[in-house]
Enzyme design. Structure first.
Site, mmCIF file in Angstrom:
data_model
loop_
_atom_site.group_PDB
_atom_site.id
_atom_site.type_symbol
_atom_site.label_atom_id
_atom_site.label_comp_id
_atom_site.label_asym_id
_atom_site.label_seq_id
_atom_site.Cartn_x
_atom_site.Cartn_y
_atom_site.Cartn_z
ATOM 1 N N HIS A 1 0.796 -6.278 -0.067
ATOM 2 C CA HIS A 1 2.117 -5.654 0.065
ATOM 3 C C HIS A 1 2.516 -5.114 -1.300
ATOM 4 O O HIS A 1 2.598 -5.880 -2.260
ATOM 5 C CB HIS A 1 3.130 -6.697 0.563
ATOM 6 N N GLU B 1 7.880 -13.395 1.152
ATOM 7 C CA GLU B 1 7.425 -12.642 2.335
ATOM 8 C C GLU B 1 6.354 -13.395 3.130
ATOM 9 O O GLU B 1 5.621 -12.776 3.903
ATOM 10 C CB GLU B 1 6.874 -11.261 1.918
ATOM 11 N N HIS C 1 4.929 -2.077 -3.714
ATOM 12 C CA HIS C 1 6.103 -1.201 -3.772
ATOM 13 C C HIS C 1 5.676 0.061 -4.524
ATOM 14 O O HIS C 1 6.412 0.556 -5.360
ATOM 15 C CB HIS C 1 7.251 -1.889 -4.506
ATOM 16 N N HIS D 1 11.566 -0.223 1.687
ATOM 17 C CA HIS D 1 10.996 -1.420 1.076
ATOM 18 C C HIS D 1 9.665 -1.149 0.367
ATOM 19 O O HIS D 1 9.582 -1.275 -0.847
ATOM 20 C CB HIS D 1 10.864 -2.491 2.179
HETATM 21 P P1 13P Z 1 8.021 -12.283 -3.883
HETATM 22 O O1 13P Z 1 8.029 -12.356 -5.409
HETATM 23 O O2 13P Z 1 8.813 -13.402 -3.282
HETATM 24 O O3 13P Z 1 6.636 -12.173 -3.350
HETATM 25 O O4 13P Z 1 8.825 -10.984 -3.454
HETATM 26 C C1 13P Z 1 8.459 -9.728 -3.870
HETATM 27 C C2 13P Z 1 8.680 -8.685 -2.838
HETATM 28 O O5 13P Z 1 8.113 -7.615 -2.964
HETATM 29 C C3 13P Z 1 9.538 -8.913 -1.674
HETATM 30 O O6 13P Z 1 9.318 -7.943 -0.702
#
Ligand code: 13P
Length: 211
Positions: free
Chosen positions: A93, A74, A95, A156
């Protein structure tokens, strides 16, 4: 950049312990604006084994300046945000599950807690869906965060920004907290959103423009 790498590592471990990430998902970065260099998590390395040495240094075009791994997939989202929001010096970022549930439902998180005003500057808006790893994802996040410190990426996850990693991190925590509490209040039934008048009272106190 060594200090910044250490800070990225520390916050990555904290976010993993806090269950804001699942598996190797999520990524963090912080920028040295004078040098134009970004310390960012590497792609797909499990957080429990991550060391400061694994953190990658890139420039604003994604060129690797230091590090033995590829940067987060990202990185384009991160550089796009840094290029378009000059006040931002760190990006988290996640999840995180409750907030990501709203991102999947394409529902913003309204202002249900006073902390959302002080930490997030209001609601948590939606950034339109874009492919993971794309510059468009960064552009859509910038648009969603015009007046906010965090947003939901449709289908996402969450992006939070700040003047440093501590600030971006605590904002990501408050996004998840608000989502968690809002879901529970919806189960109880009839959750009340803080009115725009009350929101604006807080904006006046914070010295930011009313909406
Ligand atoms: P990366 O391991 O490449 O950072 O990806 C994780 C992710 O959350 C993609 O949105």
């Amino acid at each position: 950049m060594e200090k910044l790498k250490e800070h990225v590592l520390l916050k990555s471990k904290e976010a993993y312990a806090e269950k804001l990430f699942a598996g190797t998902s999520g990524n963090l970065s912080t920028i040295d604006r004078e040098k134009g260099l970004i310390a960012i998590t590497p792609t797909s390395i499990p957080y429990p084994i991550l060391t400061a040495d694994d953190i990658v240094v890139i420039d604003l075009d994604g060129n690797v300046k230091d590090g033995k791994h590829r940067p987060s997939s990202e990185w384009r989202m991160h550089t796009e945000i840094y290029k378009n929001k000059p006040e931002v010096k760190a990006i988290v970022h996640t999840h995180s599950p409750n907030a990501t549930a709203f991102a999947v439902a394409h529902e913003e998180i309204p202002v249900v807690l006073i902390e959302m005003m002080f930490f997030l500057l209001g609601n948590v808006p939606l950034a339109k869906y874009a492919a993971p790893g794309s510059e468009e994802l960064g552009r859509n996040s910038v648009k969603a965060m015009e007046k906010r410190a965090a947003c939901l990426l449709e289908n996402h996850g969450v992006v939070a920004v700040g003047q440093d990693l501590d600030e971006a991190y605590i904002r990501a925590v408050y996004v998840e907290d608000a989502a968690n509490i809002y879901i529970k209040s919806r189960i109880i039934g009839n959750p009340r959103i803080i009115s725009i008048e009350e929101q604006n009272k807080m904006r006046r106190k914070m010295g930011v423009p009313e909406e």
